[in-house]
Design an enzyme around this catalytic site. Structure first.
Site, PDB file in Angstrom:
ATOM      1  N   SER A 121      39.698  47.345  43.840  1.00  0.00           N
ATOM      2  CA  SER A 121      40.831  46.206  44.244  1.00  0.00           C
ATOM      3  C   SER A 121      41.923  46.910  44.681  1.00  0.00           C
ATOM      4  O   SER A 121      42.354  47.932  44.393  1.00  0.00           O
ATOM      5  CB  SER A 121      41.065  45.475  43.050  1.00  0.00           C
ATOM      6  OG  SER A 121      41.892  46.457  41.999  1.00  0.00           O
ATOM      7  N   ASP A 122      42.603  46.230  45.708  1.00  0.00           N
ATOM      8  CA  ASP A 122      44.053  46.660  45.969  1.00  0.00           C
ATOM      9  C   ASP A 122      44.757  46.394  44.621  1.00  0.00           C
ATOM     10  O   ASP A 122      44.393  45.819  43.634  1.00  0.00           O
ATOM     11  CB  ASP A 122      44.687  45.625  47.055  1.00  0.00           C
ATOM     12  CG  ASP A 122      45.876  46.677  47.556  1.00  0.00           C
ATOM     13  OD1 ASP A 122      46.204  47.310  46.968  1.00  0.00           O
ATOM     14  OD2 ASP A 122      46.460  46.238  48.805  1.00  0.00           O
ATOM     15  N   TRP A 123      46.000  47.200  44.543  1.00  0.00           N
ATOM     16  CA  TRP A 123      46.585  47.174  43.310  1.00  0.00           C
ATOM     17  C   TRP A 123      47.049  45.735  42.889  1.00  0.00           C
ATOM     18  O   TRP A 123      47.992  44.998  43.180  1.00  0.00           O
ATOM     19  CB  TRP A 123      47.881  48.191  43.515  1.00  0.00           C
ATOM     20  CG  TRP A 123      47.370  49.480  43.021  1.00  0.00           C
ATOM     21  CD1 TRP A 123      48.075  50.236  42.149  1.00  0.00           C
ATOM     22  CD2 TRP A 123      46.380  50.058  43.349  1.00  0.00           C
ATOM     23  NE1 TRP A 123      47.342  51.564  41.831  1.00  0.00           N
ATOM     24  CE2 TRP A 123      46.393  51.670  42.885  1.00  0.00           C
ATOM     25  CE3 TRP A 123      45.197  49.944  44.335  1.00  0.00           C
ATOM     26  CZ2 TRP A 123      45.227  52.402  43.181  1.00  0.00           C
ATOM     27  CZ3 TRP A 123      44.240  50.968  44.713  1.00  0.00           C
ATOM     28  CH2 TRP A 123      44.336  52.231  44.040  1.00  0.00           C
ATOM     29  N   ASN A 124      46.348  45.174  41.680  1.00  0.00           N
ATOM     30  CA  ASN A 124      46.483  43.698  41.634  1.00  0.00           C
ATOM     31  C   ASN A 124      46.132  42.759  42.200  1.00  0.00           C
ATOM     32  O   ASN A 124      46.329  41.695  42.227  1.00  0.00           O
ATOM     33  CB  ASN A 124      48.140  43.556  41.132  1.00  0.00           C
ATOM     34  CG  ASN A 124      48.499  43.788  39.686  1.00  0.00           C
ATOM     35  OD1 ASN A 124      47.963  44.695  38.998  1.00  0.00           O
ATOM     36  ND2 ASN A 124      49.571  43.156  39.284  1.00  0.00           N
ATOM     37  N   ALA A 125      44.965  42.949  43.001  1.00  0.00           N
ATOM     38  CA  ALA A 125      44.460  42.077  43.776  1.00  0.00           C
ATOM     39  C   ALA A 125      43.166  41.315  42.952  1.00  0.00           C
ATOM     40  O   ALA A 125      42.603  40.291  43.583  1.00  0.00           O
ATOM     41  CB  ALA A 125      43.854  42.555  45.221  1.00  0.00           C
TER      42      ALA A 125
END
Ligand code: NOJ
Length: 759
Positions: A281-285
């Protein structure tokens, strides 16, 4: 070129308005020699990939290791340890029973973020403007070599999204070009270079993340055909290049968050493209525990909602497995993919350990720069695009006096790293801001490099190093020639610089750059403008000034900025970069803009030059444009087409194998008809037959850079893959090669196509 197991079949060739005149053609060199001329001047020798076996071997090893793991171990391997909990921007826990390390994931696409002793390479967009696959590969290899030496397992790049459909998009510069073919080639070369060095590449941001405004909430609604032919295309090339990981993006795709999208992850990426690595995941996606797992996400980063201890996986995932909401087999698949990528890159044997930390400015890490400043300078230089050059104003010939004007000519007085993640526009601009930035080990400013040359030439230098118009005019009045430096910046939306939260508010130079150039040009009839920019600018006010004799598009050149620029300004090498995007006469000509809500991508296939061509809009400088100190003639177009089989439909990384067969070959002769050595980027554009549904009139489907001495000729060869001659049929859910006449155009830019034929 014969098809595998087949014979060459020349079906048809007619040259409509064929050949340009050939002037001063002295001799024709063989294609082999022409290829040799493509080799980069860099002495950095790319590392060859260690043979650890292919994906099947890696998955077999992964299955063996998987069998030794408990559910707790597995959950640890798919869940980030938390923001700032390990030395890298992302980590997962060590699993000692199988010799698996604390995995280190680190930004970014132009150099290692938060570290010292690294190279700050030119940005992706600047590498793209070289159109030089050897240099792009060498850059990737140098990036990967540095990452491995720092103990980084996964380097978070390259960037294939944003593709750059919106010229204002804040992060376009991290990627390559709004043309998917050019971006696809650049992604594949970068990934190959990086992974040959032993680090796992991570193709990001997948998919439809075209703007910073509301990036975590907005939805990109992309029609299936448009997605295949534009936004998915570079990711397909990445998977074909065996990329180890893919980062799902913040935005929604067709209403569903990308990291929760069964269509994007299970369907397109793992199904159609047969991606064998893992999705991080992108950071917090990530937004849900169960939905993301079921959709095909494999690793959660940074894991803890940026430090607030809200883990969507970890214990929550264990509970979801125990409660039957997520199958154990899905978690096994996540782990197997992560392990397989680790084995695929041979990271299970002798991999360096991380001995530094992102959170203390990178102090204590090794110096990993090696000789990478050579490739950094080569790209800084060869990515420069000469836009205008009246009366041979350039190259400079030992001018008696030179005025150097503008704050962009010097370094930030507080140092080039004064602002966190380069989040300010003070001093010369050599990269944008955000997680795609790195710490400069040094930054050669334009003034420093010019001063050195001036000392050797006996040139008197006058300076005005603010953006003040009256100071600039005063300096300009004291010299024969004035070089005025202006810029335009953008970056990631978590930092706001001069009121701009990532995306650019307009396509004008920053700091009243137009006014500064006007003030200088009013008093100096040899005004040369040098522009450092994240993307296209509207240059009309500058070009309207008769005293502006030259415009040098110096892009985002990284640490070797001044050195690369001096090479071009003084002509030790002819300019040979070409625009990787269109420069319009007005911002509205692009037909796309940052949306305050969702974006329905209603422009469809028509972005950048595809749109200008369709709408009949005259660009200021078209896609692919760039001048040289010499001239080139194009002649002798040949076209060979051979496609009897339709190609194998067996699925392999990148999609159906047959899509990547070479089914046609185009050649052309290029002659350096000027008086100095130079390199030309020959470009091939294809138009599909009328039997294909509405398609751009021409699309880039090949390019080749060839270096030629004055008077010399060489042959460029373009290999067309079946996919390059196809469109995506949404009903049939496959690529279809239409029947009929294809138009074939070869030339110096998307609008300067000397050779035209049909195939
Ligand atoms: C968010 C950015 O979008 C991504 O590109 C980056 O890799 C991560 N943050 C980690 O810094």
């Amino acid at each position: 070129m014969p098809l595998p197991g087949g014979t060459l079949d020349i079906c048809s060739l007619s040259l409509a308005s064929a050949k340009s005149s050939v002037v001063a053609m002295t001799f024709l060199r063989s294609a082999t020699l022409a290829l040799a001329a493509l080799l980069p001047l860099s002495s950095a020798v790319p590392t060859a990939r260690a043979d650890n076996g292919g994906w099947d071997a890696a998955h077999t090893k992964a299955a063996t290791a998987l069998a030794k793991l408990s559910l707790q171990d597995k959950v640890k391997m798919v869940t980030g340890e938390g923001w700032e909990k390990g030395p890298c921007v992302g980590t997962t826990a060590e699993i000692s029973s199988i010799g698996y390390p604390q995995l280190c994931l680190q930004d970014g696409p132009l150099g290692i973020r938060f570290a010292k002793g690294i190279t700050a390479f030119p940005a992706g967009v600047h590498a793209a403007s070289t159109w030089d696959i050897d240099l792009i590969n060498a850059r990737g290899n140098a990036l990967g070599t540095e990452a491995k030496a720092m103990g980084i397992h996964v380097q978070l790049g390259p960037v294939g999204g944003p593709l750059g459909k919106i010229p204002h998009g804040g992060r376009n510069w991290e990627g390559f070009s709004p043309d998917p073919y050019l971006t696809g080639v650049a992604m594949a070369e970068t990934i190959t270079g990086m992974q040959n060095a032993g680090v796992q590449a991570c193709a990001k941001h997948y998919i439809g993340n075209e703007q910073e405004l509301n990036r975590e909430t907005m939805s990109s609604t992309i029609a299936d055909r448009v997605n295949h032919e534009l936004y998915l295309w570079p990711f397909a090339d990445s998977v074909k290049a065996n990329v180890a990981s893919v980062m799902c993006s913040y935005n929604r795709l067709n209403g569903t968050h990308a990291c929760e999208s069964d269509l994007a992850l299970n369907g397109l990426l793992k199904g159609e493209l047969d991606f064998r690595g893992y999705v991080v995941s992108d950071w917090n996606a990530q937004h849900t525990t169960v939905g993301s797992a079921k959709a095909g996400m494999d690793m959660s980063m940074p894991g803890d909602n940026f430090g607030d201890n809200k883990y969507l996986w970890g214990t929550a995932l264990t509970n979801a497995v125990s409660g039957g909401q997520v199958d154990q087999s899905r978690v096994d698949d996540m782990v197997k993919r992560i392990l397989a990528s680790w084995y695929y890159l041979g990271q299970d044997a002798g991999y360096p350990k991380v001995g530094w930390s992102s959170w203390n400015g990178g102090v204590g890490g090794p110096d990993v720069q090696g000789d990478h400043k050579i490739v950094a300078r080569d790209i800084a230089r060869d990515g420069i695009v000469l836009l205008k050059n009246e009366n041979n104003a350039l190259p400079l010939k030992k001018p008696a006096s030179l005025a150097i004007i503008g704050n962009d000519a010097i370094n930030n007085p507080n140092g080039p790293n004064a602002c966190v993640d380069r989040g300010c526009d003070v001093g010369t601009l050599a990269m944008g801001w955000g997680s795609g930035a790195a710490e400069f080990p040094y930054l050669i400013s334009p003034l420093d490099a010019i001063q050195k040359q001036a000392t050797a030439d006996g040139t008197t230098i006058v300076t005005s190093t603010t953006d003040g118009t009256s100071e600039g005019a005063a300096a300009a009045g004291k010299a024969n020639t004035a070089i005025v430096f202006i810029n335009a910046d953008s970056g990631e939306g978590y930092i706001t610089v001069e009121g701009q939260a990532g995306d650019r508010a307009n396509l004008d130079p920053w700091h009243n750059g137009n006014g500064l150039v006007e003030a200088v040009a009013n008093v100096n009839k040899n005004t040369i403008v040098v522009i450092h920019s994240v993307g296209p600018l509207i240059l009309e006010r500058i070009l309207a000034l008769p005293n502006v004799v030259a415009v040098v598009w110096a892009g985002l050149p990284g640490q070797e900025s001044g050195n690369g620029l001096v090479d071009i300004l003084y002509g030790s090498k002819s300019p040979n970069g070409k625009l990787p995007y269109t420069i319009a006469k007005q911002a509205s000509d692009y037909g796309t803009s940052v949306k305050s809500g969702d974006d329905d991508f209603s422009e469809g296939l028509y972005i950048d030059y595809r749109h200008f061509d369709k709408a009949g809009i005259e660009p200021r400088y078209e896609f692919g444009f760039g001048l040289s100190y010499t001239t080139f003639e194009y002649s002798d177009l040949t076209t060979t087409y051979s496609d009897k089989t339709g190609g194998s439909t067996t699925t392999a990384p990148g999609g159906a194998e047959g899509l990547y067969d070479t089914v046609a070959t185009v050649t052309a002769k290029i002659t350096n008809s000027g008086t100095v050595e130079g390199a030309e980027v020959a470009q091939l554009y294809i138009g599909l037959p009328s039997s294909a549904p509405s398609t751009p009139v021409r699309q880039l489907r090949g390019f080749s850079k060839i270096n030629l001495a004055a008077g010399e000729s060489g042959t460029v060869t373009f290999s067309l893959r079946r996919k390059d001659l196809s469109y995506w049929d949404t009903d049939a859910q496959k690529w279809v090669t239409p029947t009929g006449d294809f138009t074939v155009s070869v030339g110096a830019s998307s609008r300067n196509l000397a050779l035209k034929g049909t195939m």
